[in-house]
Write an enzyme that holds these catalytic residues in place. Sequence first.
Site, PDB file in Angstrom:
ATOM      1  N   GLY A  15       2.819   0.194  17.385  1.00  0.00           N
ATOM      2  CA  GLY A  15       2.186   0.016  16.085  1.00  0.00           C
ATOM      3  C   GLY A  15       2.992  -0.977  15.257  1.00  0.00           C
ATOM      4  N   VAL A  17       4.880  -0.570  12.527  1.00  0.00           N
ATOM      5  CA  VAL A  17       6.232  -0.119  12.173  1.00  0.00           C
ATOM      6  C   VAL A  17       7.074   0.054  13.450  1.00  0.00           C
ATOM      7  CG1 VAL A  17       7.567   1.663  11.003  1.00  0.00           C
ATOM      8  CG2 VAL A  17       5.299   1.072  10.149  1.00  0.00           C
ATOM      9  N   SER A 108       4.159   9.476   4.343  1.00  0.00           N
ATOM     10  CA  SER A 108       3.350   8.425   3.730  1.00  0.00           C
ATOM     11  C   SER A 108       3.108   8.823   2.275  1.00  0.00           C
ATOM     12  CB  SER A 108       2.016   8.324   4.455  1.00  0.00           C
ATOM     13  OG  SER A 108       1.099   7.614   3.646  1.00  0.00           O
ATOM     14  N   SER A 109       3.058   7.837   1.384  1.00  0.00           N
ATOM     15  CA  SER A 109       2.929   8.167  -0.044  1.00  0.00           C
ATOM     16  C   SER A 109       1.570   8.789  -0.380  1.00  0.00           C
ATOM     17  CB  SER A 109       3.175   6.930  -0.910  1.00  0.00           C
ATOM     18  OG  SER A 109       2.242   5.936  -0.584  1.00  0.00           O
ATOM     19  N   CYS A 110       0.611   8.761   0.576  1.00  0.00           N
ATOM     20  CA  CYS A 110      -0.690   9.384   0.269  1.00  0.00           C
ATOM     21  C   CYS A 110      -0.607  10.907   0.274  1.00  0.00           C
ATOM     22  CB  CYS A 110      -1.760   8.895   1.220  1.00  0.00           C
ATOM     23  SG  CYS A 110      -1.458   9.495   2.837  1.00  0.00           S
ATOM     24  N   TYR A 137      -6.089  12.727   6.481  1.00  0.00           N
ATOM     25  CA  TYR A 137      -4.857  12.047   6.909  1.00  0.00           C
ATOM     26  C   TYR A 137      -3.653  12.628   6.163  1.00  0.00           C
ATOM     27  CZ  TYR A 137      -1.507   8.104   7.137  1.00  0.00           C
ATOM     28  OH  TYR A 137      -0.389   7.311   7.283  1.00  0.00           O
ATOM     29  N   LYS A 141      -0.260  14.510   7.550  1.00  0.00           N
ATOM     30  CA  LYS A 141       1.107  14.019   7.303  1.00  0.00           C
ATOM     31  C   LYS A 141       1.953  15.101   6.607  1.00  0.00           C
ATOM     32  CE  LYS A 141       2.374  10.419   8.186  1.00  0.00           C
ATOM     33  NZ  LYS A 141       2.922   9.940   9.475  1.00  0.00           N
ATOM     34  N   PRO A 164       7.441   6.362   3.026  1.00  0.00           N
ATOM     35  CA  PRO A 164       7.228   5.009   2.513  1.00  0.00           C
ATOM     36  C   PRO A 164       5.921   4.864   1.739  1.00  0.00           C
ATOM     37  CG  PRO A 164       6.729   5.078   4.860  1.00  0.00           C
ATOM     38  CD  PRO A 164       7.121   6.484   4.459  1.00  0.00           C
ATOM     39  N   ASN A 166       2.784   1.899   0.679  1.00  0.00           N
ATOM     40  CA  ASN A 166       1.915   1.109   1.572  1.00  0.00           C
ATOM     41  C   ASN A 166       2.764   0.071   2.308  1.00  0.00           C
ATOM     42  OD1 ASN A 166      -1.058   1.760   0.708  1.00  0.00           O
ATOM     43  ND2 ASN A 166       0.143   1.597  -1.162  1.00  0.00           N
ATOM     44  N   HIS A 180      -5.535  -2.153   6.059  1.00  0.00           N
ATOM     45  CA  HIS A 180      -5.119  -1.716   4.734  1.00  0.00           C
ATOM     46  C   HIS A 180      -5.362  -2.857   3.747  1.00  0.00           C
ATOM     47  CE1 HIS A 180      -3.110   1.919   6.170  1.00  0.00           C
ATOM     48  NE2 HIS A 180      -2.866   1.206   7.241  1.00  0.00           N
ATOM     49  N   TRP A 203     -13.776  -4.730  -2.650  1.00  0.00           N
ATOM     50  CA  TRP A 203     -14.138  -3.334  -2.921  1.00  0.00           C
ATOM     51  C   TRP A 203     -13.429  -2.793  -4.156  1.00  0.00           C
ATOM     52  CZ3 TRP A 203     -14.957   0.956   1.191  1.00  0.00           C
ATOM     53  CH2 TRP A 203     -16.002   0.582   2.035  1.00  0.00           C
ATOM     54  N   ARG A 210      -0.951  -0.092  -6.795  1.00  0.00           N
ATOM     55  CA  ARG A 210      -0.329   0.271  -5.524  1.00  0.00           C
ATOM     56  C   ARG A 210       1.080  -0.324  -5.415  1.00  0.00           C
ATOM     57  NH1 ARG A 210      -3.736   3.293  -5.730  1.00  0.00           N
ATOM     58  NH2 ARG A 210      -5.488   3.714  -4.350  1.00  0.00           N
ATOM     59  N   ASP A 270     -12.247   3.373  -5.539  1.00  0.00           N
ATOM     60  CA  ASP A 270     -10.932   2.762  -5.742  1.00  0.00           C
ATOM     61  C   ASP A 270      -9.823   3.519  -5.006  1.00  0.00           C
ATOM     62  OD1 ASP A 270     -11.288   0.554  -7.310  1.00  0.00           O
ATOM     63  OD2 ASP A 270     -11.133   1.638  -9.214  1.00  0.00           O
TER      64      ASP A 270
END
Length: 313
Positions: A15, A17, A108-110, A137, A141, A164, A166, A180, A203, A210, A270
Amino acid sequence: MMKREDVILVTGSDGMVGHALVHHLRGNFTHVVALTRKDCDLEDREATRKCFQSHQPKFVFHLAAKVGGIKANISDPVGFLQANALISCHVLEAAYKVGAHKTLVLGSSCIYPRECPQPMREEYIMTGPLEPTNEGYALGKILGLRLAQYYHQQHGMNVVCPVPSNIYGPGDTYDLERSHVLSALVRRFVDAREEGRNSVTLWGSGKARREFVHVEDVVRGMLFCMQQLNTPEIHNLGPGTDCSVAELAEKIKALTGYKGRIDWDTSKADGMPRKCMDVSRLKALGFTTQVSLENGIREVVKEYETIYTREHK
Ligand SMILES: NC(=O)c1ccc[n+]([C@@H]2O[C@H](COP(=O)([O-])OP(=O)(O)OC[C@H]3O[C@@H](n4cnc5c(N)ncnc54)[C@H](OP(=O)(O)O)[C@@H]3O)[C@@H](O)[C@H]2O)c1
């Protein structure tokens, strides 16, 4: 501390990363096991256990995940939650069973709540509802990180958990179904410039804010955590600064030299209104990011221009 001859295993090594991390590790360590899906499907518990048994890793960087942009996340929440939950369960169990010395689980920050106070501090995780567009997702995580912390609490396993923002940089996907925001914007502007289009429709409203971290900074941050930390606490990893998607689009437009107009399709979601992390925890230990957004974007533009030229010969 990782020594030159230690067995270091990386999941998700092909991937974006993983590729950057393996490149770095191979320059400094002699036994790097770069796992891909071909070597082992991590959704398969028995295959994962056997794979770890055969390699006997001392250090594990767990990066593999089902990753995608907003479009993919909205259409397949089942797939995102199920794959990410299974992968993390199997990898952590296998790392524990072989007695790995330290395991890094990349978050992940999400995982932060949709209405999270800004900047987002590590203790705000699981204090409110998640952003619905990528909830599957995010839950997967969160499960991986909490499970790592439980392994530490219950079995004394040594785990580290950087989170991390994005990530962007070379090796990102430009497939608009999966990409992304940053790589998608680079593609849209380069394509529009090359094809002489008068406008680009993007979009959302452009108002969402971000934070972006370059993949080389993520690699540096992960190595820092692996070498310096011995705690399962979450550590935010990023520059700690954000920009609106509209500002990002203007920046990319300028760096690609596109002269047309930007239209915003406000009928599209958004996502989270703002995502900017408080990075003082890692900063206090001596880690800061180094790549500026401008320089990072320049590199991505160059990479996509090369791809575009190759595909349109
Ligand atoms: N990209 C970002 O903005 C971002 C931000 C924060 C955190 N992260 C985290 O960073 C990590 C790496 O992300 P990335 O951007 O490098 O994503 P990526 O390019 O999609 O890499 C993920 C890798 O995991 C592999 N993988 C997925 N399912 C697998 C399975 N069942 N068995 C074996 N391998 C499997 C993928 O292989 P296939 O290609 O064969 O599916 C891929 O090589 C992830 O943990 C992600 O959550 C990413």
